[in-house]
Scaffold this motif. Structure first.
Motif, PDB file in Angstrom:
ATOM      1  N   PRO A 182      36.736  19.901  15.209  1.00 11.93           N
ATOM      2  CA  PRO A 182      36.009  18.668  15.547  1.00 11.93           C
ATOM      3  C   PRO A 182      34.725  18.891  16.329  1.00 11.93           C
ATOM      4  CG  PRO A 182      38.363  18.337  15.824  1.00 11.93           C
ATOM      5  CD  PRO A 182      38.174  19.798  15.529  1.00 11.93           C
ATOM      6  N   GLU A 183      34.743  19.806  17.297  1.00 12.54           N
ATOM      7  CA  GLU A 183      33.556  19.981  18.130  1.00 12.54           C
ATOM      8  C   GLU A 183      32.368  20.529  17.324  1.00 12.54           C
ATOM      9  OE1 GLU A 183      36.355  23.516  18.991  1.00 12.54           O
ATOM     10  OE2 GLU A 183      36.519  21.342  18.660  1.00 12.54           O
ATOM     11  N   THR A 184      32.657  21.333  16.297  1.00 10.17           N
ATOM     12  CA  THR A 184      31.571  21.832  15.453  1.00 10.17           C
ATOM     13  C   THR A 184      31.003  20.715  14.591  1.00 10.17           C
ATOM     14  OG1 THR A 184      32.547  24.043  15.420  1.00 10.17           O
ATOM     15  CG2 THR A 184      30.940  23.528  13.706  1.00 10.17           C
ATOM     16  N   TRP A 185      31.897  19.876  14.016  1.00  9.13           N
ATOM     17  CA  TRP A 185      31.407  18.723  13.264  1.00  9.13           C
ATOM     18  C   TRP A 185      30.548  17.820  14.141  1.00  9.13           C
ATOM     19  CZ3 TRP A 185      31.007  18.925   8.400  1.00  9.13           C
ATOM     20  CH2 TRP A 185      31.989  19.436   7.562  1.00  9.13           C
ATOM     21  N   ALA A 186      30.969  17.620  15.375  1.00  9.51           N
ATOM     22  CA  ALA A 186      30.185  16.774  16.284  1.00  9.51           C
ATOM     23  C   ALA A 186      28.806  17.375  16.518  1.00  9.51           C
ATOM     24  CB  ALA A 186      30.928  16.600  17.605  1.00  9.51           C
ATOM     25  N   GLY A 187      28.750  18.684  16.725  1.00 10.89           N
ATOM     26  CA  GLY A 187      27.466  19.332  16.927  1.00 10.89           C
ATOM     27  C   GLY A 187      26.561  19.213  15.717  1.00 10.89           C
ATOM     28  N   LEU A 188      27.119  19.344  14.529  1.00  9.52           N
ATOM     29  CA  LEU A 188      26.323  19.194  13.305  1.00  9.52           C
ATOM     30  C   LEU A 188      25.773  17.774  13.181  1.00  9.52           C
ATOM     31  CD1 LEU A 188      28.655  21.177  10.892  1.00  9.52           C
ATOM     32  CD2 LEU A 188      26.237  21.704  11.290  1.00  9.52           C
ATOM     33  N   ALA A 189      26.606  16.786  13.485  1.00  9.51           N
ATOM     34  CA  ALA A 189      26.149  15.400  13.398  1.00  9.51           C
ATOM     35  C   ALA A 189      25.020  15.136  14.393  1.00  9.51           C
ATOM     36  CB  ALA A 189      27.319  14.451  13.641  1.00  9.51           C
ATOM     37  N   HIS A 190      25.175  15.600  15.617  1.00  5.72           N
ATOM     38  CA  HIS A 190      24.109  15.430  16.615  1.00  5.72           C
ATOM     39  C   HIS A 190      22.821  16.120  16.161  1.00  5.72           C
ATOM     40  CE1 HIS A 190      26.144  13.309  19.819  1.00  5.72           C
ATOM     41  NE2 HIS A 190      27.143  14.165  19.820  1.00  5.72           N
ATOM     42  N   ARG A 191      22.968  17.315  15.598  1.00  6.66           N
ATOM     43  CA  ARG A 191      21.790  18.082  15.190  1.00  6.66           C
ATOM     44  C   ARG A 191      20.991  17.368  14.112  1.00  6.66           C
ATOM     45  NH1 ARG A 191      23.522  23.634  13.323  1.00  6.66           N
ATOM     46  NH2 ARG A 191      23.083  23.094  11.166  1.00  6.66           N
ATOM     47  N   HIS A 192      21.678  16.578  13.314  1.00  6.43           N
ATOM     48  CA  HIS A 192      20.994  15.879  12.229  1.00  6.43           C
ATOM     49  C   HIS A 192      20.689  14.426  12.585  1.00  6.43           C
ATOM     50  CE1 HIS A 192      20.999  19.176   9.436  1.00  6.43           C
ATOM     51  NE2 HIS A 192      22.270  19.410   9.686  1.00  6.43           N
ATOM     52  N   GLY A 193      20.665  14.131  13.883  1.00  9.31           N
ATOM     53  CA  GLY A 193      20.121  12.865  14.340  1.00  9.31           C
ATOM     54  C   GLY A 193      21.108  11.741  14.540  1.00  9.31           C
ATOM     55  N   VAL A 197      28.677   9.964  18.445  1.00  7.91           N
ATOM     56  CA  VAL A 197      29.548  10.790  17.608  1.00  7.91           C
ATOM     57  C   VAL A 197      30.903  10.956  18.293  1.00  7.91           C
ATOM     58  CG1 VAL A 197      29.853  13.031  16.519  1.00  7.91           C
ATOM     59  CG2 VAL A 197      27.559  12.020  16.673  1.00  7.91           C
ATOM     60  N   GLU A 198      31.956  10.723  17.543  1.00  6.44           N
ATOM     61  CA  GLU A 198      33.314  10.997  18.000  1.00  6.44           C
ATOM     62  C   GLU A 198      34.017  11.795  16.924  1.00  6.44           C
ATOM     63  OE1 GLU A 198      37.519   8.814  19.278  1.00  6.44           O
ATOM     64  OE2 GLU A 198      35.689   7.626  19.057  1.00  6.44           O
ATOM     65  N   ALA A 199      34.493  12.973  17.273  1.00  7.26           N
ATOM     66  CA  ALA A 199      35.193  13.834  16.326  1.00  7.26           C
ATOM     67  C   ALA A 199      36.508  14.267  16.962  1.00  7.26           C
ATOM     68  CB  ALA A 199      34.345  15.054  15.978  1.00  7.26           C
ATOM     69  N   ARG A 200      37.587  14.130  16.211  1.00  5.54           N
ATOM     70  CA  ARG A 200      38.895  14.435  16.771  1.00  5.54           C
ATOM     71  C   ARG A 200      39.829  14.877  15.659  1.00  5.54           C
ATOM     72  NH1 ARG A 200      38.402   9.097  15.706  1.00  5.54           N
ATOM     73  NH2 ARG A 200      40.198   7.834  15.109  1.00  5.54           N
ATOM     74  N   CYS A 201      40.933  15.488  16.054  1.00  8.64           N
ATOM     75  CA  CYS A 201      42.000  15.804  15.121  1.00  8.64           C
ATOM     76  C   CYS A 201      43.179  14.898  15.437  1.00  8.64           C
ATOM     77  CB  CYS A 201      42.408  17.272  15.212  1.00  8.64           C
ATOM     78  SG  CYS A 201      43.644  17.722  13.949  1.00  8.64           S
ATOM     79  N   LEU A 202      43.501  14.023  14.517  1.00 11.76           N
ATOM     80  CA  LEU A 202      44.639  13.131  14.671  1.00 11.76           C
ATOM     81  C   LEU A 202      45.900  13.906  14.304  1.00 11.76           C
ATOM     82  CD1 LEU A 202      45.607  10.134  15.087  1.00 11.76           C
ATOM     83  CD2 LEU A 202      45.440   9.928  12.588  1.00 11.76           C
ATOM     84  N   GLY A 211      47.589  17.872  10.511  1.00 12.40           N
ATOM     85  CA  GLY A 211      46.858  16.741  11.057  1.00 12.40           C
ATOM     86  C   GLY A 211      45.627  16.417  10.221  1.00 12.40           C
ATOM     87  N   THR A 212      44.849  15.465  10.714  1.00 13.88           N
ATOM     88  CA  THR A 212      43.661  15.011   9.995  1.00 13.88           C
ATOM     89  C   THR A 212      42.468  14.979  10.939  1.00 13.88           C
ATOM     90  OG1 THR A 212      45.014  13.604   8.559  1.00 13.88           O
ATOM     91  CG2 THR A 212      42.652  13.159   8.614  1.00 13.88           C
ATOM     92  N   ILE A 213      41.392  15.628  10.558  1.00  8.40           N
ATOM     93  CA  ILE A 213      40.145  15.564  11.323  1.00  8.40           C
ATOM     94  C   ILE A 213      39.378  14.313  10.895  1.00  8.40           C
ATOM     95  CG2 ILE A 213      37.895  16.661  11.653  1.00  8.40           C
ATOM     96  CD1 ILE A 213      39.361  19.355  11.574  1.00  8.40           C
ATOM     97  N   ILE A 214      38.987  13.522  11.877  1.00  4.71           N
ATOM     98  CA  ILE A 214      38.229  12.292  11.626  1.00  4.71           C
ATOM     99  C   ILE A 214      36.951  12.348  12.458  1.00  4.71           C
ATOM    100  CG2 ILE A 214      38.220   9.775  11.746  1.00  4.71           C
ATOM    101  CD1 ILE A 214      41.255   9.831  11.567  1.00  4.71           C
ATOM    102  N   VAL A 215      35.829  12.118  11.812  1.00  2.57           N
ATOM    103  CA  VAL A 215      34.531  12.151  12.480  1.00  2.57           C
ATOM    104  C   VAL A 215      33.838  10.807  12.267  1.00  2.57           C
ATOM    105  CG1 VAL A 215      32.312  13.329  12.682  1.00  2.57           C
ATOM    106  CG2 VAL A 215      34.370  14.635  12.059  1.00  2.57           C
ATOM    107  N   GLU A 216      33.371  10.222  13.363  1.00  2.85           N
ATOM    108  CA  GLU A 216      32.616   8.970  13.328  1.00  2.85           C
ATOM    109  C   GLU A 216      31.246   9.217  13.945  1.00  2.85           C
ATOM    110  OE1 GLU A 216      35.034   5.603  14.973  1.00  2.85           O
ATOM    111  OE2 GLU A 216      36.455   7.243  15.337  1.00  2.85           O
ATOM    112  N   ALA A 217      30.220   8.667  13.347  1.00  2.00           N
ATOM    113  CA  ALA A 217      28.863   8.838  13.863  1.00  2.00           C
ATOM    114  C   ALA A 217      28.030   7.625  13.453  1.00  2.00           C
ATOM    115  CB  ALA A 217      28.238  10.129  13.336  1.00  2.00           C
ATOM    116  N   ARG A 218      26.892   7.484  14.085  1.00  2.00           N
ATOM    117  CA  ARG A 218      26.038   6.329  13.808  1.00  2.00           C
ATOM    118  C   ARG A 218      24.584   6.754  13.718  1.00  2.00           C
ATOM    119  NH1 ARG A 218      23.407   2.273  16.879  1.00  2.00           N
ATOM    120  NH2 ARG A 218      24.108   3.180  18.851  1.00  2.00           N
ATOM    121  N   ARG A 219      23.865   6.142  12.783  1.00  2.00           N
ATOM    122  CA  ARG A 219      22.423   6.332  12.732  1.00  2.00           C
ATOM    123  C   ARG A 219      21.792   5.449  13.802  1.00  2.00           C
ATOM    124  NH1 ARG A 219      17.934   4.880   7.991  1.00  2.00           N
ATOM    125  NH2 ARG A 219      16.176   5.028   9.413  1.00  2.00           N
TER     126      ARG A 219
END
Length: 231
Positions: A182-193, A197-202, A211-219
């Protein structure tokens, strides 16, 4: 002998092969981010969109649910087999459009924007995020949300990894998927603007392992841009 596939269409044509049956009744179609029925969040992660794009939709179950709630949904899948089934299943849902194509190519050629773009164990997992994420951001409305999920993967597997399966005539094939914690996905989302961002493993339900990794982000929207400018 392993045959490495450079044509993932053939791989996904064989995904969920029982494609000749009837569509599930509308009342049993739910919005599921995980592989476990009734486990975890639902469509509320998308907010209250008027328009939505699903990347890697396969059967389009979740897309059909959103469309029946009044959202204008475009669903994209790489496989003509999956697209044919989905179009047959949901032909009577007027606000659902089902397209065939690869995610990045579709986004480059699309001139629409969407309130939400999402993917459920779909194309986001199987596409280079450094190529895909900027295209998603371009096609989101200001303030729009980007949400995706995929299966939990071992933390020692990072980046581009092969996934094995059966292709035509039972041949072993591979497709690439991008495995990140999750933390890597969060970093990628931040890097692309993206922001918020919330990234977690449910965790999986009791008695289940994966489990399931879920990533939420907003433009960012115009208000975010104005706040950034004043500071």
């Amino acid at each position: 002998m392993l045959h490495t596939s450079h044509e993932p269409v053939s791989f996904w044509d064989r995904y969920k092969p029982d494609r000749d049956g009837p569509a599930p009744p509308p009342e049993v179609t739910a919005f599921e981010w995980t592989q476990y029925e009734g486990h975890g969040p639902g469509a509320e992660l998308l907010g209250r969109p008027r328009t939505a794009l699903e990347l890697g939709a396969a059967e389009c179950r979740e897309a059909s649910l959103l469309a029946r709630r009044g959202v204008r949904v475009t669903s994209l899948d790489l496989s003509p087999v999956q697209v044919e089934r989905a179009r047959r299943w949901w032909k009577d849902v007027p606000t659902l459009t089902i397209e065939e194509g690869e995610a990045c190519s579709f986004l480059r050629g699309d001139d629409q924007t969407y309130d939400t773009i999402y993917s459920i164990w779909g194309a986001v997992w199987f596409t280079d995020p450094d190529e895909l994420f900027p295209l998603v951001a371009e096609r989101l409305s200001p303030g729009g949300v980007f949400v995706f999920s995929h299966g939990e993967t071992p933390r020692h597997l990072t980046g581009r990894q092969p996934m094995y399966g059966r292709g035509p005539e039972g041949r072993e094939m591979t497709v690439d998927r991008w495995c990140h914690p999750p933390e890597t996905w969060a970093g990628l989302a931040h890097r692309h603007g993206f922001i918020d961002v919330e990234a977690r493993c449910l965790p999986a339900p009791t008695g289940q392992a994966l489990g399931t990794i879920i990533v939420e982000a907003r433009r960012p929207d115009w208000a975010d841009d104005a706040t950034s400018f004043t500071h």
